[in-house]
Design a protein around this motif. Structure first.
Motif, PDB file in Angstrom:
ATOM      1  N   GLU A 153      -7.839  -2.718   5.246  1.00 59.52           N
ATOM      2  CA  GLU A 153      -8.844  -3.635   4.714  1.00 59.52           C
ATOM      3  C   GLU A 153      -8.371  -4.288   3.418  1.00 59.52           C
ATOM      4  OE1 GLU A 153     -11.888  -6.010   4.554  1.00 59.52           O
ATOM      5  OE2 GLU A 153     -11.512  -4.668   6.245  1.00 59.52           O
ATOM      6  N   ILE A 154      -7.717  -3.528   2.552  1.00 60.65           N
ATOM      7  CA  ILE A 154      -7.188  -4.087   1.306  1.00 60.65           C
ATOM      8  C   ILE A 154      -6.093  -5.109   1.619  1.00 60.65           C
ATOM      9  CG2 ILE A 154      -5.823  -3.530  -0.748  1.00 60.65           C
ATOM     10  CD1 ILE A 154      -7.430  -0.898  -0.892  1.00 60.65           C
ATOM     11  N   GLU A 193      -3.150  -3.110  -5.738  1.00 56.05           N
ATOM     12  CA  GLU A 193      -4.320  -2.993  -6.631  1.00 56.05           C
ATOM     13  C   GLU A 193      -3.899  -2.664  -8.061  1.00 56.05           C
ATOM     14  OE1 GLU A 193      -8.180  -1.771  -4.246  1.00 56.05           O
ATOM     15  OE2 GLU A 193      -6.734  -0.125  -4.252  1.00 56.05           O
ATOM     16  N   TYR A 207       0.121   4.451  -1.953  1.00 60.03           N
ATOM     17  CA  TYR A 207      -1.110   5.167  -1.626  1.00 60.03           C
ATOM     18  C   TYR A 207      -1.034   5.879  -0.277  1.00 60.03           C
ATOM     19  CZ  TYR A 207      -2.900   2.054  -5.267  1.00 60.03           C
ATOM     20  OH  TYR A 207      -3.101   1.365  -6.446  1.00 60.03           O
ATOM     21  N   ARG A 215       0.817  -1.221   0.000  1.00 59.22           N
ATOM     22  CA  ARG A 215       0.000   0.000   0.000  1.00 59.22           C
ATOM     23  C   ARG A 215       0.848   1.268   0.000  1.00 59.22           C
ATOM     24  NH1 ARG A 215      -4.116  -0.316  -2.272  1.00 59.22           N
ATOM     25  NH2 ARG A 215      -4.915   1.542  -1.212  1.00 59.22           N
ATOM     26  N   SER A 234      -4.379   3.995   6.274  1.00 62.55           N
ATOM     27  CA  SER A 234      -5.784   4.271   6.566  1.00 62.55           C
ATOM     28  C   SER A 234      -6.536   2.968   6.809  1.00 62.55           C
ATOM     29  CB  SER A 234      -6.419   5.007   5.392  1.00 62.55           C
ATOM     30  OG  SER A 234      -6.472   4.152   4.252  1.00 62.55           O
ATOM     31  N   GLN A 235      -7.786   3.098   7.204  1.00 61.51           N
ATOM     32  CA  GLN A 235      -8.619   1.908   7.379  1.00 61.51           C
ATOM     33  C   GLN A 235      -8.774   1.167   6.065  1.00 61.51           C
ATOM     34  OE1 GLN A 235      -9.526   1.078  10.499  1.00 61.51           O
ATOM     35  NE2 GLN A 235     -10.167  -0.883   9.631  1.00 61.51           N
ATOM     36  N   LYS A 236      -8.829   1.926   4.964  1.00 61.72           N
ATOM     37  CA  LYS A 236      -8.940   1.312   3.644  1.00 61.72           C
ATOM     38  C   LYS A 236      -7.691   0.487   3.328  1.00 61.72           C
ATOM     39  CE  LYS A 236      -9.469   2.314  -1.289  1.00 61.72           C
ATOM     40  NZ  LYS A 236      -9.600   3.380  -2.322  1.00 61.72           N
ATOM     41  N   ASP A 237      -6.514   1.030   3.646  1.00 60.30           N
ATOM     42  CA  ASP A 237      -5.263   0.298   3.405  1.00 60.30           C
ATOM     43  C   ASP A 237      -5.249  -1.013   4.189  1.00 60.30           C
ATOM     44  OD1 ASP A 237      -4.112   2.305   1.728  1.00 60.30           O
ATOM     45  OD2 ASP A 237      -3.597   3.456   3.517  1.00 60.30           O
TER      46      ASP A 237
END
Length: 250
Positions: A114-115, A153, A103, A100, A109-112
């Protein structure tokens, strides 16, 4: 097309390695790059990822010239797994989270997170998240670096001989994982390989390099005994066992 390569050439001071390389890779493709040692397979991957700078030609990702992209922007489009991985004293989760990096601005982040969890799950590594890399087998470590590439991604995965140091079980498992993640994530993969039978079983596109040029490229129809013998200087036959083509040296 996700990847388009036009007129690519590369040379070291002592010799020319690649000449006039042209090919495309579409969504869902698993392209196996094949050829003898020294044919330029790994060099080609490094040119696609700007690890090496081509002396001629252009590489496009979705019609964007990769030569004009920053390293950060390129890492958002291409996940690269090198032939040799440097060891690190890190947990599996942290190693995958490194994917990640293109990014992350200040902190993950929470998104990082989760991915990262999703990438671990896709390779059945959830139970290994808190284990250290030096505690893993070779096959498990290879899954981790593929998961890290997935966490970027990317639209394109580049893998340099991902099965070369693995036992038979893990060779098939890693090749199957690459095929499945390409299909499940609507991306594409370009993979250098030595094992013709692994390539025929899991790839759908093939590029045979010989003396720095493309000798043949296409689908399964280019994997003929005549082409294989011309590239590898070994006579072979192709037999089918339970509908699976198998290359047999004779």
């Amino acid at each position: 097309m996700i990847l388009s390569v036009k007129g690519l050439a590369f040379q070291y001071p002592s010799r020319e390695v690649l000449q006039d390389i042209n090919f495309t890779v579409a969504k869902g493709d698993f392209l196996a790059i094949l050829g003898v040692n020294g044919a330029g397979k790994s060099t080609l991957l490094k040119c696609l990822n700007k690890v090496l700078s081509p002396h001629a030609g252009t590489v496009f990702i979705r019609e964007e010239d990769t030569g004009k992209l920053s390293r950060r922007e390129l890492a958002k489009r291409i996940g690269y797994v090198a032939q040799r991985q440097e060891g690190a004293f890190a947990t599996v989760f942290d190693a995958v989270l490194l994917g990640r990096k293109p990014y992350i601005q200040w902190e993950a982040s929470q998104k990082d997170l989760e991915i990262t969890r999703k990438a671990l799950k896709s390779l059945d590594l959830e139970g290994y998240a808190l284990r250290y890399l030096n505690e893993l087998s070779g096959g498990e470590q290879q899954k981790v670096v593929i998961a890290r590439a997935l966490a970027q991604e990317p639209e394109l995965l580049l893998l340099d001989e991902p099965t070369s140091s693995l036992d038979l079980k893990n060779q098939f498992e890693v090749a199957k994982i690459v095929r499945n993640v390409v299909q499940d994530n609507q991306m594409c993969a370009v993979v250098t390989m030595h094992d013709l039978n692994l390539a025929i079983r899991y790839a759908n596109k093939f590029l045979l390099l010989k003396n720095g040029v493309i000798f043949a490229a296409g689908g399964l129809e280019v994997m003929t005994p005549e082409n294989i013998e011309s590239v590898y200087a070994v006579p072979v036959k192709i037999k089918e066992i339970e509908d699976i083509p198998v290359v047999v040296p004779v």
